[in-house]
Design an enzyme around this catalytic site. Sequence first.
Site, PDB file in Angstrom:
ATOM      1  CB  CYS A 322      -0.951   0.002   1.195  1.00 10.96           C
ATOM      2  SG  CYS A 322      -0.119  -0.055   2.802  1.00 10.96           S
ATOM      3  CD  GLU A 356      -3.207  -2.128  -1.466  1.00 10.93           C
ATOM      4  OE1 GLU A 356      -3.156  -3.057  -0.661  1.00 10.93           O
ATOM      5  OE2 GLU A 356      -3.479  -0.956  -1.140  1.00 10.93           O
TER       6      GLU A 356
END
EC number: 2.1.1.-
Length: 364
Positions: A322, A356
Site C-alpha cells: 500500500c 496499491e
Amino acid sequence: MFSHIHPDNYDAQLSKKQQDMAKLFSDFNLPAPDLYPSVPLNYRQRAEFRVWHEGDDLYYIMFDSKTKEKFRVDDFPVASELINNAMKALLATIKDQRELRFKLFQVDFLSTLSGELLISMLYHKPLEDNWQIEAEKLKAQLSTIAPVDIIGRAKKQKIIVDKDYVMESLNVGGKTYVYQQVENSFTQPNAGVNEQMLLWAQQATQNAGGDLIELYCGNGNFSIALAENFERVLGTEISKTSVRSAQINISENGIDNIDIVRMSSEEFSQAMNGERKFRRLEDFDLTTYNYDTVLVDPPRAGLDRDSVELVRRFNKIIYISCNPETLKDNLALLVETHQIDKFALFDQFPYTDHIETGVILTRK
C-alpha cells in the site's frame, strides 16, 4: 470539495498513476504492469465523519488534508450508495432525538457488497440505558434501508446493537467467499478492487502446489481465496480480533487446509530458525512445511530488514503493497536474490495519490 471526483476525470488520474509508478520503479527491470481499475464512484465500503453541531442543525464534516479547514459533507461520492443513503437517514432520524444526538462527535460506516451495514456512533459522554433503548429504535428505522447494526462508543464503553461485524461476500473467479469484517479492524476499503487483487493472486499461484505462508494475514482475505492452490496454508497475525475473524472465515468457507497462529513476523522467523519455542505453536511442526511460497501484505512502513531476510528464504514471494516508496526500498534488497515476474497496479484509492501494487518474485 469533491468536484474532482467525477467519472470524466477517472482515466486521466489513473494514467498519471501509471506514469508515476513507471518513473518510481525505473531502476528495476519491470514487466509490463497488469492494471486493475476501480469503478469511478461509490467504491469505498468504509467512511468516517466528524459531526458538527450548529444550533438545532447537525451535519457531517471532514477536514481538508492541506489547509486542515473543515467542510460540510452532505454526500460522499466515493462511498457506497448504501453509506450515502444511511448518512442522510441517520441525521434526519436523530436530529430531534437528544439521547442519540447529544455529545455525538463522530460516525463511522462500514458497508458490504452483500448489502449489510454497521454504524458506529462515538460520544463525548457516558452512555446510559436510555441510549440503548433509542439505538434499538434507530436500528429498526434504518433497517428499512438495509440490514443494519449499531455500536455506541464512549470512554471505556462499547454498546452493541446487535452485533459488531458485517458479513461480506466477494466473488473471485466465479466463486463466492464469505468474510466476517469486524468494526475497527482492517479490511480493504475498495471491495471491487479487492476482488480483482484476489483473482490476480489466485491466477499467479495456479498449480503452485506446496505450502503457502502468509504474514500479516488479517481476517484471512488472501489465505482463504488462495487455499485451493496449495496443500497447506499457514497464516500469522498479531491482532486477536483478526485471528478470531480468520478462524470464523475459514469455517464459513468450508476450508480445511488453513491454520492461523497469533504471532509477529519476527516471532515466526525465530520459530522457523529454532531460536525460540512458542506455546502457541505446540500443535504445529514447522519442520513439516514446504516453505516455497510466501505472501506479505505489510502496513505502510513496509518490511523491516529482518522480515526481508525472512521472505528471501522462499522461492516465490507475493508482495502486496500500500506504499510504493517502501516497496521500492524492499525490492532493492529482494532483487539481489529474486527476479520480478509480475507487477500489478490496483487502483484502490481513485482521485488520491495512493495506489496499491502487487509484485510476484521468484528465486533467480
